[in-house]
Structures are given as C-alpha cells and as structure tokens.
Scaffold this active site. Sequence first.
Site, PDB file in Angstrom:
ATOM      1  CG  ASP A 121     -12.009   6.623  -6.928  1.00  0.00           C
ATOM      2  OD1 ASP A 121     -11.320   6.621  -7.948  1.00  0.00           O
ATOM      3  OD2 ASP A 121     -12.334   5.474  -6.165  1.00  0.00           O
TER       4      ASP A 121
ATOM      5  CG  HIS B  98      -2.669   3.024  -7.862  1.00  0.00           C
ATOM      6  ND1 HIS B  98      -2.549   4.103  -6.609  1.00  0.00           N
ATOM      7  CD2 HIS B  98      -3.638   2.512  -7.599  1.00  0.00           C
ATOM      8  CE1 HIS B  98      -3.808   3.890  -5.984  1.00  0.00           C
ATOM      9  NE2 HIS B  98      -4.476   3.064  -6.553  1.00  0.00           N
TER      10      HIS B  98
ATOM     11  NE  ARG C 113      -3.049  -4.161  -6.753  1.00  0.00           N
ATOM     12  CZ  ARG C 113      -4.033  -3.501  -6.097  1.00  0.00           C
ATOM     13  NH1 ARG C 113      -3.564  -2.436  -5.358  1.00  0.00           N
ATOM     14  NH2 ARG C 113      -5.364  -3.705  -5.784  1.00  0.00           N
TER      15      ARG C 113
ATOM     16  NE  ARG D  13      -3.826   0.369   0.486  1.00  0.00           N
ATOM     17  CZ  ARG D  13      -5.037   0.147  -0.195  1.00  0.00           C
ATOM     18  NH1 ARG D  13      -4.843   0.816  -1.481  1.00  0.00           N
ATOM     19  NH2 ARG D  13      -5.599  -0.909   0.207  1.00  0.00           N
TER      20      ARG D  13
ATOM     21  CD  GLU E  77      -4.597   5.864  -9.295  1.00  0.00           C
ATOM     22  OE1 GLU E  77      -4.427   4.826  -9.916  1.00  0.00           O
ATOM     23  OE2 GLU E  77      -5.117   5.979  -8.192  1.00  0.00           O
TER      24      GLU E  77
END
Length: 314
Positions: free
Chosen positions: A212, A167, A89, A66, A271
């Site tokens: 978002d 990201h 990832r 994270r 991102e």
Amino acid sequence: MSSERVAVELAKGVNGLDKIILRNTRGSSAEVYLYGGHVTSWKNDHGEELLFVSSKTLFKPPKPIRGGIPLCFPQFSNLGPLESHGFARNKVWSIDTDPPAFPTNSSSKAHIDLILKPSEEDMKIWPHSYEFRLRVALGPGGDLMLTSRIRNTNSDGKPFTFTFAYHTYFSVSDISEVRVEGLETLDYLDNLKNRERFTEQGDAITFEGEVDKIYLGTPTKIAILDHEKKRTFVLRKDGLPDAVVWNPWDKKAKAMSDFGDDEYKHMLCVEAAAIEKPITLKPGEEWRGRLELSAVPSSYCSGQLDPQRVLQGS
Ligand code: BG6
C-alpha cells in the site's frame, strides 16, 4: 435489428442501477454505472474482462462498488476529515447532455459524459460548489480513456482544495506473476508505515505480501506485466503525478466484507493520483486529470520490457 453495434447504450445493471454500455466496432466494450460515475467493466475485442470487480460487492448504495475504477474525490484515503476516499464514488451521477467543448484527439463515438454537482445536503459535508465532469471513452483500438474536469463554481469567492485518484482495479492472472515497471527508484510514502517516506529499489516491482504505497512524481507511463496471461497493461496519465499501488493480500482480504478471501490473487490496484500536492482551485478555475489504459498482448518474458523504454517510448 441492425447488425451495427450500438456505440452507447443505456441499460439496467445489478439491482436495477443505471449503467451505460460503450462498444466499439471491433467488439471491445466498457460499462459505467451512474452510481459513483464508476467504470465496472472494460473488455477487449475477445470479450475478456480486464478490470477486477469483487464477486462479493453488493452494488448497494451507499457502499461503494468494490472493483472497477472508483473515483476518489475530494479526498484520497483518510487524508482529511471526510469519509475514506471522499464521496464521489457513492453519489449518483447524471448524464451530461451538453458538456462544454471537449478538446480530444479521439474520434470515438463510444463515449459518455457524466456530471456530479453537490446537493444542499452534500454542501453540509463539504461546503463547496463544484462541477465534476467525467468523460469515459472507448477508443477504436479498445483503449479506455477517462478524463475528469473539476471546476470551482463557488459564488462566495472561496478556493477549495482536493486530492484525487482513479482507483483502478486491474484483473491479473496471479499476483505473484505480475511486475510493475516505471516506478523503480522513485520515492514513496508507505501507507503501512505511517506514510513514512522511502525510496524504491531499482528493479521492477513484484508482489509477495501486502502493498500500500503512494509513489511520488511518477512518469506519465506505467506498465503492469502479467506474465502468465502474456498481457501488458499500459497506463498513460496526465495531471496526475502520483501513483498508488495496492494489494490487500490475505489478512486484509479476509477483513473486508465485500472482498473474497482469495481474490487478492487476481487483482492489483495501480491508481493514477494527485495526492502529495493537493490541487487548489479558485472560483472559475478548472483542473483536468486524464487516464488512458491499454491492454496489449505481450510475449515479453519477465524482465524483457526495459523500464527506460516504458518511460520514454510512445
Ligand atoms: C487504497 C488505499 O487506495 O484503497 C488503501 O491506499 C485502502 O489504504 C484501499 O485500503 C481500499 O480503500 P477502500 O476505502 O475502498 O476500502
């Protein structure tokens, strides 16, 4: 011991995971974990960390790390049948010892080439053969450059389609003092409203709650101004038309087990991505997506960085 810094060092990271440390002569550095092909650190020549990594992340496969720069491939978010943000990832990448010729204008010694290829198990989940090459390079001035090259190596003649994002979690002093310039007046899909399409207002973006959004058809250059730190991050990107802006804010932060309750105040994801128009590659074809990050000290007062200059300047 030589006083010269080692440009590329293999080391053990958290939980004994393999990582590569890149250093340039002026003292900037970056770290990349083979787990995820994941950049977890980028420091300037004063040793200040520029990326955010959660204090709660466990560095424990198969959970992605994270923070830093997770690679979303071959699926962004839940836009398809795969796990959220795809599988790149949380795979262990390899060092690519013999990468094909790499057109680059950087003479930096501080770079590493990684590669991800699917295992037979992986092909049960996404039935395609590919080579995903990632170069992470630290420029002489401390810029961080990531280049992804994804090639379709299917031998059955089939094309494949994917979405993609770097990201990036930027470290910021206080999210309410941050502005993003370069996304004004653009259309975006709001992930908090069933991805309905809206048009952004004309001012630089500021933050006072959860965000978002997937901005569409964005310029190649976006700036994040951290007023309190007097620092500006500049993102330059190529092959990546979209830009996701994400901050979970307090409620979502509390709901994430690998994220501290108050950490949302000190991070912002911007991102560089290819989402609205997924990329399709025929066998033998290669796609390239490049992200270049720089962090410059700024004495800009809020509002002084003219968005037009951000878009058009060098
Ligand atoms: C962002 C998405 O890119 O990633 C958000 O737009 C998502 O919707 C966030 O919540 C974090 O995703 P994850 O899978 O790392 O928790």
